[in-house]
Design an enzyme around this catalytic site. Sequence first.
Site, mmCIF file in Angstrom:
data_model
loop_
_atom_site.group_PDB
_atom_site.id
_atom_site.type_symbol
_atom_site.label_atom_id
_atom_site.label_comp_id
_atom_site.label_asym_id
_atom_site.label_seq_id
_atom_site.Cartn_x
_atom_site.Cartn_y
_atom_site.Cartn_z
ATOM 1 C CB THR A 172 13.069 -24.672 16.001
ATOM 2 O OG1 THR A 172 12.763 -25.824 15.240
ATOM 3 C CG2 THR A 172 13.329 -25.070 17.443
ATOM 4 N NE ARG A 200 12.667 -35.102 12.309
ATOM 5 C CZ ARG A 200 12.983 -33.888 12.756
ATOM 6 N NH1 ARG A 200 12.149 -33.228 13.527
ATOM 7 N NH2 ARG A 200 14.132 -33.344 12.443
ATOM 8 N N GLY A 202 13.054 -34.860 16.433
ATOM 9 C CA GLY A 202 14.319 -34.189 16.107
ATOM 10 C C GLY A 202 15.169 -33.912 17.334
ATOM 11 C CB THR A 223 16.822 -23.211 15.550
ATOM 12 O OG1 THR A 223 15.906 -23.286 14.456
ATOM 13 C CG2 THR A 223 17.829 -22.105 15.276
HETATM 14 N N1 GLY Z 1 15.351 -28.501 14.961
HETATM 15 C C1 GLY Z 1 14.028 -28.935 14.867
HETATM 16 C C2 GLY Z 1 13.867 -30.238 14.275
HETATM 17 O O1 GLY Z 1 14.704 -30.695 13.504
HETATM 18 O O2 GLY Z 1 12.872 -30.877 14.552
#
Ligand code: GLY
Length: 304
Positions: A172, A200, A202, A223
Amino acid sequence: MIKHIKPVIVVHGGAWRIPDEEIQAHLNGIRVALQEGWKILKNGGKGLDAVERSVSVLEDDPTFDAGKGSILNTDGSVEMDASIMDGSNMKAGAVAALRNYPNPVQIARCVMDKTEHILLSGPGCESFAMKHGFHPSPIRELMTERELHRLESVMLDEDFRAEHAFGQKRGTVGVVVLDEQGHIAAATSTGGTPKKIPGRVGDTPIIGAGTYAEDGVGGVSCTGWGEAIMKVMLAKDVAERMRQDVDAQTSAEQSIVILKERVNGLGGLICIDKKGQIGVAYNTPRMARGTMTCEQDDFWVAVE
Ligand code: GLY
């Protein structure tokens, strides 16, 4: 008379087990992102423009898990999340599960600038982008051979869990700046985690989880494993420490301990406090990152 602050930029390209053969590509990518953001900051430009530009550069670099290098969903699609926050007025914009647009951070900025909302997702977000003049890319332009191979291998592995697969993850990206006017801005962008189910989302587009910025407090970009980061609201956890006058580095380290101890999370973060001090912490084997300040002679980049 306007008081000019010395600008600061800190960039990350993900916390995971970056293999030796990929270190140079990570360092190069971080350096270019720093250069592009710094060009804006050193000419007195807005921090918000600098974070948008630097994150866009990282989204265009397939080394990272964002934009063109995004990890694929289980159905082979690419869905990306991004967010941006302006610490001068607490405005924020974000996109989630966005398909077909190579620079999600720019659409997040547009959500912030052009709507009363913070987070747009899925098809509604794609229509919004189209209406505001962004050009969609065919999905094949966001797919790399590397991610197609990874998808094949993770789909064959029935026991695969993203939370345990930091050798398999990818970075990320995120940027935090303090600009000459004393404003703090932060932005983060991701293609998500391996073997994720379509839909999904995040931590990255969640303000307070993946990204946070507030003048007089600080800015943060995170991240790592989003499911853990969301549970501790990692970016806000760091910000609340900085609000109590804990310096950026100590705040970053304390929050990474919380991530591990409370929810067994793996990840990393960058931050800047109200004094322009930088913090970096991670509990993964490596994290790609870099900084530039008026005191430095050159851009500083590292993965160890
Ligand atoms: N930190 C990025 C994710 O889990 O999507």
